[in-house]
Design a protein around this motif. Structure first.
Motif, PDB file in Angstrom:
ATOM      1  N   MET A   1       0.847  -1.195   0.000  1.00 49.75           N
ATOM      2  CA  MET A   1       0.000   0.000   0.000  1.00 49.75           C
ATOM      3  C   MET A   1       0.878   1.238   0.000  1.00 49.75           C
ATOM      4  O   MET A   1       1.732   1.400   0.875  1.00 49.75           O
ATOM      5  CB  MET A   1      -0.920  -0.008   1.225  1.00 49.75           C
ATOM      6  CG  MET A   1      -1.867  -1.196   1.282  1.00 49.75           C
ATOM      7  SD  MET A   1      -2.819  -1.208   2.824  1.00 49.75           S
ATOM      8  CE  MET A   1      -3.772   0.293   2.634  1.00 49.75           C
ATOM      9  N   ALA A   2       0.658   2.124  -0.949  1.00 47.27           N
ATOM     10  CA  ALA A   2       1.508   3.296  -1.097  1.00 47.27           C
ATOM     11  C   ALA A   2       1.370   4.260   0.074  1.00 47.27           C
ATOM     12  O   ALA A   2       2.308   4.943   0.445  1.00 47.27           O
ATOM     13  CB  ALA A   2       1.185   4.010  -2.405  1.00 47.27           C
ATOM     14  N   ASN A   3       0.182   4.345   0.649  1.00 49.00           N
ATOM     15  CA  ASN A   3      -0.052   5.330   1.706  1.00 49.00           C
ATOM     16  C   ASN A   3      -0.266   4.682   3.073  1.00 49.00           C
ATOM     17  O   ASN A   3      -0.916   5.247   3.946  1.00 49.00           O
ATOM     18  CB  ASN A   3      -1.260   6.206   1.374  1.00 49.00           C
ATOM     19  CG  ASN A   3      -2.544   5.392   1.219  1.00 49.00           C
ATOM     20  OD1 ASN A   3      -2.506   4.175   1.134  1.00 49.00           O
ATOM     21  ND2 ASN A   3      -3.670   6.078   1.189  1.00 49.00           N
ATOM     22  N   GLY A   4       0.254   3.490   3.257  1.00 47.74           N
ATOM     23  CA  GLY A   4       0.118   2.810   4.537  1.00 47.74           C
ATOM     24  C   GLY A   4       0.618   1.390   4.444  1.00 47.74           C
ATOM     25  O   GLY A   4       1.209   0.993   3.434  1.00 47.74           O
ATOM     26  N   HIS A   5       0.417   0.632   5.495  1.00 46.45           N
ATOM     27  CA  HIS A   5       0.791  -0.781   5.460  1.00 46.45           C
ATOM     28  C   HIS A   5      -0.250  -1.587   6.231  1.00 46.45           C
ATOM     29  O   HIS A   5      -1.017  -1.034   7.028  1.00 46.45           O
ATOM     30  CB  HIS A   5       2.191  -1.002   6.047  1.00 46.45           C
ATOM     31  CG  HIS A   5       2.286  -0.829   7.529  1.00 46.45           C
ATOM     32  ND1 HIS A   5       2.360   0.403   8.152  1.00 46.45           N
ATOM     33  CD2 HIS A   5       2.315  -1.745   8.544  1.00 46.45           C
ATOM     34  CE1 HIS A   5       2.436   0.251   9.458  1.00 46.45           C
ATOM     35  NE2 HIS A   5       2.411  -1.048   9.737  1.00 46.45           N
ATOM     36  N   GLN A   6      -0.271  -2.868   5.989  1.00 52.64           N
ATOM     37  CA  GLN A   6      -1.258  -3.739   6.617  1.00 52.64           C
ATOM     38  C   GLN A   6      -0.602  -4.530   7.743  1.00 52.64           C
ATOM     39  O   GLN A   6       0.569  -4.899   7.666  1.00 52.64           O
ATOM     40  CB  GLN A   6      -1.856  -4.699   5.590  1.00 52.64           C
ATOM     41  CG  GLN A   6      -2.705  -4.002   4.536  1.00 52.64           C
ATOM     42  CD  GLN A   6      -3.302  -4.983   3.533  1.00 52.64           C
ATOM     43  OE1 GLN A   6      -2.709  -5.997   3.220  1.00 52.64           O
ATOM     44  NE2 GLN A   6      -4.483  -4.653   3.036  1.00 52.64           N
ATOM     45  N   VAL A   7      -1.385  -4.786   8.774  1.00 51.19           N
ATOM     46  CA  VAL A   7      -0.940  -5.597   9.907  1.00 51.19           C
ATOM     47  C   VAL A   7      -1.942  -6.732  10.072  1.00 51.19           C
ATOM     48  O   VAL A   7      -3.141  -6.482  10.251  1.00 51.19           O
ATOM     49  CB  VAL A   7      -0.868  -4.773  11.210  1.00 51.19           C
ATOM     50  CG1 VAL A   7      -0.350  -5.648  12.354  1.00 51.19           C
ATOM     51  CG2 VAL A   7       0.001  -3.541  11.034  1.00 51.19           C
ATOM     52  N   GLU A   8      -1.465  -7.964   9.982  1.00 50.61           N
ATOM     53  CA  GLU A   8      -2.346  -9.106  10.181  1.00 50.61           C
ATOM     54  C   GLU A   8      -2.680  -9.223  11.669  1.00 50.61           C
ATOM     55  O   GLU A   8      -1.788  -9.249  12.515  1.00 50.61           O
ATOM     56  CB  GLU A   8      -1.690 -10.390   9.690  1.00 50.61           C
ATOM     57  CG  GLU A   8      -1.456 -10.433   8.180  1.00 50.61           C
ATOM     58  CD  GLU A   8      -2.753 -10.339   7.387  1.00 50.61           C
ATOM     59  OE1 GLU A   8      -3.764 -10.932   7.842  1.00 50.61           O
ATOM     60  OE2 GLU A   8      -2.766  -9.664   6.340  1.00 50.61           O
ATOM     61  N   THR A   9      -3.977  -9.254  11.991  1.00 47.20           N
ATOM     62  CA  THR A   9      -4.398  -9.304  13.386  1.00 47.20           C
ATOM     63  C   THR A   9      -5.379 -10.450  13.604  1.00 47.20           C
ATOM     64  O   THR A   9      -6.035 -10.917  12.667  1.00 47.20           O
ATOM     65  CB  THR A   9      -5.082  -7.990  13.811  1.00 47.20           C
ATOM     66  OG1 THR A   9      -6.307  -7.833  13.095  1.00 47.20           O
ATOM     67  CG2 THR A   9      -4.176  -6.793  13.541  1.00 47.20           C
ATOM     68  N   ARG A  10      -5.440 -10.862  14.874  1.00 46.04           N
ATOM     69  CA  ARG A  10      -6.429 -11.883  15.242  1.00 46.04           C
ATOM     70  C   ARG A  10      -6.913 -11.558  16.651  1.00 46.04           C
ATOM     71  O   ARG A  10      -6.164 -11.678  17.613  1.00 46.04           O
ATOM     72  CB  ARG A  10      -5.822 -13.286  15.198  1.00 46.04           C
ATOM     73  CG  ARG A  10      -6.820 -14.379  15.555  1.00 46.04           C
ATOM     74  CD  ARG A  10      -6.211 -15.762  15.452  1.00 46.04           C
ATOM     75  NE  ARG A  10      -7.174 -16.791  15.799  1.00 46.04           N
ATOM     76  CZ  ARG A  10      -6.900 -18.100  15.811  1.00 46.04           C
ATOM     77  NH1 ARG A  10      -5.677 -18.517  15.489  1.00 46.04           N
ATOM     78  NH2 ARG A  10      -7.830 -18.975  16.149  1.00 46.04           N
ATOM     79  N   ASN A  11      -8.149 -11.114  16.745  1.00 46.32           N
ATOM     80  CA  ASN A  11      -8.721 -10.757  18.039  1.00 46.32           C
ATOM     81  C   ASN A  11     -10.008 -11.533  18.270  1.00 46.32           C
ATOM     82  O   ASN A  11     -10.743 -11.837  17.334  1.00 46.32           O
ATOM     83  CB  ASN A  11      -9.027  -9.259  18.100  1.00 46.32           C
ATOM     84  CG  ASN A  11      -7.771  -8.416  18.085  1.00 46.32           C
ATOM     85  OD1 ASN A  11      -6.917  -8.557  18.937  1.00 46.32           O
ATOM     86  ND2 ASN A  11      -7.674  -7.544  17.089  1.00 46.32           N
ATOM     87  N   THR A  12     -10.270 -11.837  19.517  1.00 42.29           N
ATOM     88  CA  THR A  12     -11.519 -12.487  19.897  1.00 42.29           C
ATOM     89  C   THR A  12     -12.469 -11.429  20.434  1.00 42.29           C
ATOM     90  O   THR A  12     -12.174 -10.771  21.434  1.00 42.29           O
ATOM     91  CB  THR A  12     -11.281 -13.558  20.965  1.00 42.29           C
ATOM     92  OG1 THR A  12     -10.393 -14.549  20.453  1.00 42.29           O
ATOM     93  CG2 THR A  12     -12.594 -14.218  21.381  1.00 42.29           C
TER      94      THR A  12
END
Length: 323
Positions: A1-12
């Protein structure tokens, strides 16, 4: 992503079926949060003109102030350096407030108490407002551009966002990062040259104190009831968060823009270390360091996370643990 980045998350997500108040202290904090809401567009006097030489923060907070590099600069270059250092510092804060907004949105899901959920919903709104008001300030007083997110800031928030446990998120954000934020915004509110920046920081500071209060109310009982393994996990996570937060950041891109080379940058960094070690820091920096360290020790002790096991690590960060 040119204007950000992704973070893989896992929440309950914990979906409650009972909505009665279950923690009176947190309910009072929630009620206070509702009273304290403010509007970044309306409640800051954005029309106040900039006075003085055009600098925004105290020159004492510019690393090379007092060095041969500062002495060799023209007055115009000193002002421009002050402004770029301000833009770099505010860029870090804008990014931190954005990360906190994302993190608190997770906490709304995963905390279990009704009052904890209600309060975290208010903190999402608070962090959104802080992200907005700091960006507004950059747009108004600077060129609107934000420096790229620093590796330290990215590591902290990527780790907190990717951590599934609500109490580890709370240790990292409300216990450590918010204690840092309270001291930092207090310093800027008292020392900045620009009246608008002082207004902004005082408003944010009012909210940050509440956010820190969430950790003080939600963690002590949990820590006291934790198993030995859980307690060690929390201790280790606190040490990790403290290490990343207290490591600080250096405005490398700003000095590179001014043409400083590696040898000069190494000299500046050495000057910073020697000044801090020798107690020759400016009054503002001394106050910030003392306020921050005292706050961290007090809050860690209050929630029960200072133990003999991690005491050497805490002392290696410069924290004085003696009561």
């Amino acid at each position: 992503m040119a204007n950000g980045h992704q973070v893989e998350t896992r929440n309950t997500a914990h979906f409650r079926h009972d909505y009665a108040s279950d923690q009176s202290d947190l309910r009072r904090l929630y009620e206070q949060a509702k009273i304290d809401q403010w509007n970044a567009a309306r409640d800051i006097d954005w029309a106040v003109p900039l006075e003085g030489d055009g600098g925004l923060i105290s020159d004492d907070l510019v690393d090379i102030n007092g060095t041969r590099f500062w002495a060799a600069m023209s007055e115009a270059d000193r002002v421009e350096l002050n402004r770029r250092i301000t833009r770099w510092r505010l860029s870090t804060l804008v990014q931190g407030e954005h990360g906190a907004m994302l993190l608190c949105s997770q906490l709304v899901e995963c905390v279990q108490g009704q009052d904890a959920k209600l309060f975290q919903a208010t903190q999402v709104a608070d962090e959104a407002r802080h992200n907005e008001v700091l960006q507004r300030y950059v747009d108004l007083r600077l060129d609107g551009e934000i420096y790229p997110v620093g590796s330290n800031v990215r590591e902290i928030f990527d780790t907190l966002l990717g951590t599934s446990s609500w109490y580890l998120k709370t240790i990292g954000l409300q216990l450590v990062a918010e204690t840092f934020a309270v001291s930092l915004f207090r310093m800027l509110a008292e020392s900045s040259k620009d009246a608008v920046l002082r207004q902004v920081c005082r408003r944010i500071l009012q909210d940050e104190a509440r956010h820190m209060g969430f950790a003080m109310l939600s963690l002590p009982e949990l820590v006291a009831q934790a198993t030995e393994a859980e307690h060690r996990e929390m201790e280790d996570f606190a040490v990790w968060a403290l290490g990343r937060t207290l490591a600080g950041t250096f405005p490398l891109p700003v000095y590179q823009e001014f043409g400083f080379g590696k040898t000069e940058l190494d000299e500046i960094k050495q000057f910073r270390r020697e000044r801090a070690a020798g107690g020759d820091e400016t009054a503002f920096r001394k106050y910030f360091r003392r306020d921050l360290h005292d706050g961290l020790v007090r809050n860690l002790r209050k929630v029960g996370l200072i133990t003999e096991r991690i005491a050497p690590s805490l002392e290696s960060f410069g924290l004085k643990l003696a009561a």
